[in-house]
Design an enzyme around this catalytic site. Structure first.
Site, short mmCIF file in Angstrom:
data_model
loop_
_atom_site.label_atom_id
_atom_site.label_comp_id
_atom_site.label_asym_id
_atom_site.label_seq_id
_atom_site.Cartn_x
_atom_site.Cartn_y
_atom_site.Cartn_z
N GLY A 228 0.81 -1.22 0.00
CA GLY A 228 0.00 0.00 0.00
C GLY A 228 0.84 1.27 0.00
N ASN B 75 -8.36 4.06 8.10
CA ASN B 75 -7.81 2.94 8.86
C ASN B 75 -8.01 3.06 10.36
OD1 ASN B 75 -5.89 5.04 7.88
ND2 ASN B 75 -4.56 4.15 9.43
N GLN C 128 -7.80 -0.25 3.12
CA GLN C 128 -8.67 -0.79 4.18
C GLN C 128 -10.00 -1.29 3.62
OE1 GLN C 128 -8.25 -1.33 7.46
NE2 GLN C 128 -6.15 -0.59 7.45
N THR D 108 12.58 -6.98 -10.85
CA THR D 108 12.03 -8.31 -11.07
C THR D 108 10.81 -8.51 -10.19
OG1 THR D 108 14.19 -9.17 -11.65
CG2 THR D 108 12.55 -10.79 -10.97
N CYS E 71 2.74 2.16 14.52
CA CYS E 71 3.98 2.88 14.78
C CYS E 71 5.15 2.03 14.34
CB CYS E 71 4.09 3.21 16.25
SG CYS E 71 3.78 1.80 17.32
C1 LIG Z 1 -1.87 -0.40 5.88
C2 LIG Z 1 -2.22 0.80 5.09
C3 LIG Z 1 -1.34 1.34 4.14
C4 LIG Z 1 0.04 0.79 3.93
O1 LIG Z 1 0.03 -0.47 3.32
P1 LIG Z 1 1.33 -1.41 3.41
O2 LIG Z 1 1.03 -2.52 2.50
O3 LIG Z 1 1.45 -1.82 4.83
O4 LIG Z 1 2.50 -0.58 2.95
C5 LIG Z 1 -1.74 2.44 3.42
N1 LIG Z 1 -2.95 2.98 3.61
C6 LIG Z 1 -3.84 2.50 4.48
C7 LIG Z 1 -5.18 3.13 4.63
C8 LIG Z 1 -3.50 1.39 5.27
O5 LIG Z 1 -4.36 0.93 6.17
#
Ligand SMILES: *Cc1c(COP(=O)(O)O)cnc(C)c1O
Length: 393
Positions: A73, A153, A181, A239, A327
């Site tokens: 994400g 989130n 989310q 890759t 965190c």
């Molecule tokens: C967890 C989260 C991310 C980050 O995703 P990762 O795969 O952990 O890097 C970004 N945005 C939201 C709203 C999230 O809950």
């Protein structure tokens, strides 16, 4: 007797589905080829990657080649925001976002601000909703991108992305949405929503960590930041994480199949959890929207407590909860979301997020409510004692 453990922190990460893990394994050991290689080993890996791409695309209603695999994400958000900003920087140097975005969105925006872009951060109301009138007022002729998350989130509020997008489209503004989310629990149709870019992540939907995707609508201007390879149609060099993508694909396939059932079940438990807590614990506030919220999300402020004590005491009872914001540094940063919906500093410090997932049962809900009642009372009594002593002194 084995101590009971209840995991209610699914917004931070989810356990990998056994079917996902099983589907990935052969692509680490047997079908290990580099998808860019022309020989059979490479072609087999390419086929697996493309099948996975199709499964991800189906979950969000887009074309296979509108999916760019990323490391998750955070990277998807960065690629969307910085990629579009770089592509349009000669003519469009303004970006609109909201005050309650994930740091993976806010930090790239701040970075671009240092590079000479202008950023408008939209406020939200007491439920965490962006006001369409504010969106309309913020749009300028040089607005490159509007980035608003689909679901928050911390407090679970679901935005009206379709309406926001329609407004942006009338003004030729590109739209990105962080749907990390939302994905897997609410149905997402990129065509119907009209978004140009959308971020999702594997480990939030029972898939592997370290893999995600960015949906990039055909024709969207985007400059890659990972240079050095032509992979992912030149949008993300390197890759490909074949086994990760395969697992992510399986997770998306399962999420689509089980979406209605999973979502209904989570909603039932969430509503039970919220009702019980509001009924049984005095001086408590629900954070976020009462109905327009993620099926598994509950977030409360318990007056006269602090979230460190809440988390530690719940952990002692085997319960995994969260103060909302993950965190990475080990020292929790105070939430920027709760102040944005009008919570005071003290209220922010006494808030707790419980996020339900597939593995949770009705028994888990009861167990958590039982312990939360006890823990909140215990903390309040202790804090009261301290204040009494201070007053006597
Ligand atoms: C967890 C989260 C991310 C980050 O995703 P990762 O795969 O952990 O890097 C970004 N945005 C939201 C709203 C999230 O809950």
């Amino acid at each position: 007797m084995l101590a009971r453990r209840v995991y209610m922190d699914h917004a931070a990460t989810t356990p990998m589905d056994g079917r996902v893990w099983k589907s990935m394994a052969p692509f680490a050991t047997e079908t290990f080829g580099n998808p860019s290689s022309l020989h059979q080993f490479g072609r087999d890996a390419r086929l697996a990657l493309d099948r996975a791409r199709g499964k991800v695309a189906r979950l969000i209603g887009c074309l296979d080649d509108e999916i760019v695999f990323t490391s998750g994400g955070t990277e998807s958000d960065n690629l969307a925001i910085r990629g579009v900003a770089m592509a349009r920087r000669d003519t469009h140097r303004h970006i609109i976002t909201s005050a309650i975005e994930h740091h993976a969105v806010l930090d790239p925006c701040r970075f671009l601000e240092q590079q000479g872009f202008e950023i408008t951060i939209l406020p939200v109301d007491g439920y965490g909703l962006v006001d369409l009138r504010n969106v309309a007022a913020a749009i300028r002729p040089d607005t490159a991108l509007l980035t608003i998350m689909m679901a928050n989130n911390e407090i679970g509020t679901i935005q009206s992305i379709k309406e926001i997008t329609a407004l942006a489209k009338e003004n030729n503004v590109l739209v990105h949405s962080d749907a990390v989310q939302a994905c897997g629990v609410i149905s997402i149709d990129t065509q119907n929503l009209g978004v140009d870019l959308l971020s999702i992540s594997g480990h939030k939907l029972y898939g592997p960590k370290g893999v995600g995707a960015l949906y990039v609508r055909k024709g969207t201007p985007l400059i890659a930041h990972n240079l050095g390879g032509d992979q992912e149609r030149k949008k993300r060099g390197g890759t490909e994480n074949v086994q990760g993508a395969v697992g992510f694909g399986t997770a998306c396939e399962i999420a689509l199949e089980e979406l209605d059932e999973n979502s209904a079940r989570l909603k039932k438990f969430r509503d039970l959890l919220i009702a019980d807590i509001l009924n049984r614990i005095p001086e408590v506030k629900l954070n976020g929207h009462p109905t327009q919220r993620l099926p598994g999300n509950a977030n409360f402020t318990f007056a006269g407590t602090d979230n460190q004590s809440l988390l530690i005491n719940l952990d002692l009872a085997g319960i995994a909860a969260s103060n909302g914001s993950a965190c990475a540094s080990g020292s929790p940063q105070p939430s920027h979301v709760l102040p944005a919906i009008g919570r005071t500093e003290e209220e922010t410090r006494s808030s707790l997020r419980l996020s339900l997932g597939k593995g949770n049962t009705e028994d888990d809900v009861e167990y958590v409510v039982e312990h939360l009642c006890r823990v909140v009372e215990k903390i309040r009594r202790a804090e009261k004692k301290i204040t009494d002593v201070e007053m006597m002194a």
